[in-house]
Motif scaffolding. Sequence first.
Motif, PDB file in Angstrom:
ATOM      1  N   MET A   1       0.856  -1.167   0.000  1.00  0.00           N
ATOM      2  CA  MET A   1       0.000   0.000   0.000  1.00  0.00           C
ATOM      3  C   MET A   1       0.905   1.234   0.000  1.00  0.00           C
ATOM      4  SD  MET A   1      -2.945   0.942   2.826  1.00  0.00           S
ATOM      5  CE  MET A   1      -3.233  -0.787   3.019  1.00  0.00           C
ATOM      6  N   GLU A   2       0.678   2.126  -0.937  1.00  0.00           N
ATOM      7  CA  GLU A   2       1.468   3.356  -1.042  1.00  0.00           C
ATOM      8  C   GLU A   2       0.661   4.511  -0.462  1.00  0.00           C
ATOM      9  OE1 GLU A   2       4.163   6.033  -1.286  1.00  0.00           O
ATOM     10  OE2 GLU A   2       4.673   4.002  -1.895  1.00  0.00           O
ATOM     11  N   LEU A   3       1.155   5.101   0.631  1.00  0.00           N
ATOM     12  CA  LEU A   3       0.410   6.142   1.339  1.00  0.00           C
ATOM     13  C   LEU A   3       0.792   7.561   0.926  1.00  0.00           C
ATOM     14  CD1 LEU A   3       0.486   4.572   4.914  1.00  0.00           C
ATOM     15  CD2 LEU A   3      -1.378   4.516   3.247  1.00  0.00           C
ATOM     16  N   GLY A   4       1.850   7.737   0.157  1.00  0.00           N
ATOM     17  CA  GLY A   4       2.252   9.076  -0.287  1.00  0.00           C
ATOM     18  C   GLY A   4       3.146   9.782   0.707  1.00  0.00           C
ATOM     19  N   ALA A   5       3.197  11.099   0.600  1.00  0.00           N
ATOM     20  CA  ALA A   5       4.075  11.923   1.442  1.00  0.00           C
ATOM     21  C   ALA A   5       3.715  11.738   2.911  1.00  0.00           C
ATOM     22  CB  ALA A   5       3.946  13.389   1.054  1.00  0.00           C
ATOM     23  N   PHE A   6       4.736  11.765   3.759  1.00  0.00           N
ATOM     24  CA  PHE A   6       4.543  11.614   5.195  1.00  0.00           C
ATOM     25  C   PHE A   6       4.949  12.883   5.923  1.00  0.00           C
ATOM     26  CE2 PHE A   6       6.457  10.877   9.357  1.00  0.00           C
ATOM     27  CZ  PHE A   6       5.354  10.402  10.040  1.00  0.00           C
TER      28      PHE A   6
END
Length: 122
Positions: A1-6
């Motif tokens: 799962m790719e959640l993007g910027a953190f």
Amino acid sequence: MELGAFSISLGVKDLAKSKTFYEALGFSQFAGNEDHKYLIMKNGETLVGLFEGMFEGPMLTFNPGWDQSAGELPSFEDVRDIKAKLKAAGLDIQNEGGGDSGPGSFMVIDPDGYPVLIDQHR
């Protein structure tokens, strides 16, 4: 799962004092607006959001569709797909927002009570 910027989002008591503190640590203002009571501070690839009066304590924030410089990724996993996977995994989804496409958000709470916000802007 790719959640993007953190980033870590902090509920702060005094935005100006917090900005000065993080500048001393080498951060500079990257985004946000002091008149709207929030700033995004950046040091290298590290992001810290400062939010005065919006919530208490720390919150982990992920932005699907963005890289660490808020640049749009050519492809990304949509917030609704992430939400469906987390629901299927048995997590309790809270504060859902958005429609069937485009911007959307939701929150989950980790086992120690820390909120995790998934907030897609496009």
